[in-house]
Write a protein that holds these residues in place. Structure first.
Motif, short mmCIF file in Angstrom:
data_model
loop_
_atom_site.label_atom_id
_atom_site.label_comp_id
_atom_site.label_asym_id
_atom_site.label_seq_id
_atom_site.Cartn_x
_atom_site.Cartn_y
_atom_site.Cartn_z
N PHE A 193 0.81 -1.22 0.00
CA PHE A 193 0.00 0.00 0.00
C PHE A 193 0.85 1.27 0.00
CE2 PHE A 193 -3.55 -2.89 0.77
CZ PHE A 193 -4.40 -2.41 -0.23
N GLU A 194 2.09 1.19 0.52
CA GLU A 194 2.98 2.35 0.38
C GLU A 194 3.19 2.63 -1.11
OE1 GLU A 194 3.89 4.68 2.48
OE2 GLU A 194 2.64 3.48 3.83
N LYS A 195 3.40 1.57 -1.88
CA LYS A 195 3.59 1.74 -3.33
C LYS A 195 2.33 2.28 -3.98
CE LYS A 195 7.09 -1.79 -4.30
NZ LYS A 195 7.21 -2.49 -3.01
N LEU A 196 1.21 1.71 -3.61
CA LEU A 196 -0.04 2.15 -4.24
C LEU A 196 -0.29 3.64 -3.98
CD1 LEU A 196 -3.20 0.26 -4.90
CD2 LEU A 196 -3.47 2.44 -3.80
N LYS A 197 -0.02 4.06 -2.75
CA LYS A 197 -0.29 5.45 -2.38
C LYS A 197 0.64 6.44 -3.10
CE LYS A 197 -0.40 4.42 2.02
NZ LYS A 197 -0.37 4.62 3.48
N SER A 198 1.75 5.93 -3.64
CA SER A 198 2.67 6.83 -4.35
C SER A 198 2.26 7.01 -5.82
CB SER A 198 4.10 6.27 -4.28
OG SER A 198 4.21 5.14 -5.12
N LEU A 199 1.32 6.25 -6.28
CA LEU A 199 0.91 6.33 -7.69
C LEU A 199 -0.03 7.50 -7.97
CD1 LEU A 199 0.04 2.59 -8.53
CD2 LEU A 199 2.21 3.79 -8.93
N ASP A 200 0.13 8.09 -9.15
CA ASP A 200 -0.78 9.16 -9.57
C ASP A 200 -2.23 8.69 -9.61
OD1 ASP A 200 1.04 11.15 -9.81
OD2 ASP A 200 1.38 10.85 -11.97
N ILE A 209 0.49 -4.65 -8.05
CA ILE A 209 1.49 -4.23 -7.06
C ILE A 209 1.73 -5.37 -6.08
CG2 ILE A 209 2.10 -2.51 -5.32
CD1 ILE A 209 0.11 -0.63 -6.55
N THR A 210 3.01 -5.72 -5.90
CA THR A 210 3.39 -6.70 -4.88
C THR A 210 4.32 -6.01 -3.89
OG1 THR A 210 5.46 -7.54 -5.82
CG2 THR A 210 3.41 -8.47 -6.71
N GLU A 211 4.78 -6.75 -2.88
CA GLU A 211 5.67 -6.14 -1.90
C GLU A 211 7.02 -5.75 -2.49
OE1 GLU A 211 4.60 -9.26 -2.00
OE2 GLU A 211 5.91 -10.68 -0.93
#
Ligand SMILES: Nc1ncnc2c1ncn2[C@@H]1O[C@H](COP(=O)(O)OP(=O)(O)OP(=O)(O)O)[C@@H](O)[C@H]1O
Ligand SMILES: [Mg+2]
Length: 200
Positions: free
Chosen positions: A39-46, A193-195
């Motif tokens: 979710f850290e990755k997801l939240k960084s996406l436009d 998105i994975t870890e």
């Protein structure tokens, strides 16, 4: 033609069982740590930043954990809907999106034991209003094909969203396989998105 369809269904079933068994081996701590990374990755996406309305599944068993993400979204002013399985007559069921305001008090065990909005709190959201769908699944491949749980709920739901709605799947690395068997109605994801990575 019929024979080929049966074969793909068998391949799907085998792969589902294999991935479920592998995912069952993850401990609660591992699930939590990996889910946080995802979710850290997801939240960084436009796609996330510009979305106003998000449809996000509520995790069940050893799925990527979504409770924390949903809670943060609600706190920061995103509109959140979660899936609900409803009867549509003729002994058929369908998935709809229902808005929630408080993940702590709006949900109760519903279809298959998965948490859903309490029956008297269902507030249906038009699929064309959704900007981002956070999609669950069992297996995914490098072409962003998806294998779900076998009911076709997401294939049917995702056929109804706007073409510019982002379809982003979240999964653990162990759910990424070389090739997912697909049928004509199986819809690919926009990103997975994975870890450890983002497949795009
Ligand atoms: N767009 C569609 N319209 C009608 N039926 C569909 C559609 N998509 C899927 N189905 C039906 O749903 C059934 C299950 O599909 P599939 O095996 O792809 O499930 P899945 O994608 O793994 O499940 P889920 O999305 O619920 O996690 C299929 O037998 C198919 O007939
Ligand atoms: Mg499918």
């Amino acid at each position: 033609m019929v024979r080929r369809t049966i074969k793909v269904e068998n391949l799907k079933k085998e792969l589902r069982n294999k991935i479920l068994a592998a995912r069952n081996q993850l401990t609660k701590d591992e699930l939590k740590a990996k889910s946080d990374k995802i979710f850290e990755k997801l939240k960084s996406l436009d796609e996330f930043k510009r979305s106003k309305w998000i449809l996000c599944f509520v995790d069940f068993r050893n799925e990527v954990m979504t409770h924390g993400f949903i809670e943060q979204c609600l706190k920061t002013g995103k509109k959140i809907a979660v899936p609900v399985i409803v009867d549509i007559g003729d002994r058929k069921k369908d998935m709809i999106a229902s808005e929630i305001h408080d993940i702590g008090s709006d949900l109760e065990p519903g279809f298959s034991g998965i948490e859903e909005p309490k029956k008297d709190r269902i507030s249906r959201v038009d699929p064309r209003g959704i900007d981002l769908v956070v999609v669950p699944g069992l297996a995914f491949d490098g072409l962003k094909n998806r294998l779900g749980y076998g009911a076709g709920y997401y294939d049917r739901y995702l056929a109804r969203v706007r073409p510019d709605c982002s379809k982003i799947a979240v999964a653990f690395d162990l759910q990424i396989v070389d090739s997912v068997p697909v049928q004509e109605y199986d819809l690919p994801m926009d990103k997975i998105i994975t870890e450890s990575r983002i497949i795009e």
